[in-house]
Design an enzyme around this catalytic site. Sequence first.
Site, PDB file in Angstrom:
ATOM      1  N   CYS A  80       1.217  -0.503   7.447  1.00  0.00           N
ATOM      2  CA  CYS A  80       2.178  -0.775   6.370  1.00  0.00           C
ATOM      3  C   CYS A  80       1.511  -1.615   5.269  1.00  0.00           C
ATOM      4  CB  CYS A  80       3.436  -1.434   6.932  1.00  0.00           C
ATOM      5  SG  CYS A  80       4.861  -1.331   5.807  1.00  0.00           S
ATOM      6  N   HIS A 183       5.178   2.446  11.014  1.00  0.00           N
ATOM      7  CA  HIS A 183       5.024   1.400  12.026  1.00  0.00           C
ATOM      8  C   HIS A 183       4.851   2.035  13.405  1.00  0.00           C
ATOM      9  CE1 HIS A 183       6.011  -2.181   9.581  1.00  0.00           C
ATOM     10  NE2 HIS A 183       6.701  -1.305   8.875  1.00  0.00           N
ATOM     11  N   GLU A 185       4.338   0.618  16.170  1.00  0.00           N
ATOM     12  CA  GLU A 185       5.010  -0.200  17.186  1.00  0.00           C
ATOM     13  C   GLU A 185       6.511   0.065  17.259  1.00  0.00           C
ATOM     14  OE1 GLU A 185       5.387  -2.690  13.448  1.00  0.00           O
ATOM     15  OE2 GLU A 185       3.993  -1.218  14.274  1.00  0.00           O
TER      16      GLU A 185
END
Length: 202
Positions: A80, A183, A185
Amino acid sequence: MIAIIDYGMGNVGSIKNMIAKIGFDAIITNDPELISKATKLILPGVGSFDSGMTNLKELGLIDILNKKVVQEKTPLLGICLGMHLLTNSSEEGRLKGLGFINAKTVKFKLSNKFKIPHMGWNYVKFSIKNKLSDNLIENSRFYFVHSYYVICEDKKNILMTTEYENEFTSAVSKDNIYGVQFHPEKSHKFGMKLMENFIKQA
């Protein structure tokens, strides 16, 4: 050793937790000495471009990043804002970026039908296949939250693209340097596979 760089611009804990689920240990650090020993680097981030670059400078991390990434060719994954910082500059700020990728960061200019920020799940298409995208299926889905995106000067550095009214670059790659707009995660099995690729193969 996998080092997640903590420069005050993101939820580094969630990345560490994902890496643990894959079966690897990572440290969260802003210590140049520890970073110098790392075999993989992750630069996450949420927030403004200038704040990110300012924090890296104030923590004395720019020189060690240049040494590790440019000179020693240590694999680096920017996430990001971390991907934006890999570029030369951003419309969001006045400071120069790290310049690891010959690119610029610009703001979405969309019709009223599309909200900014671009937020939620979206698909990626592969411009090229490499170690980061290995065994990811076409149209894999990832989670996005961003108002800015990257334009590469060299199209060979475009790894993935995504449609949001228009097509934009959602992942970049150059030698040992990788960046993703989404992202991992927050992207469940797709994010875990991408992170596993970075750790095991990149």
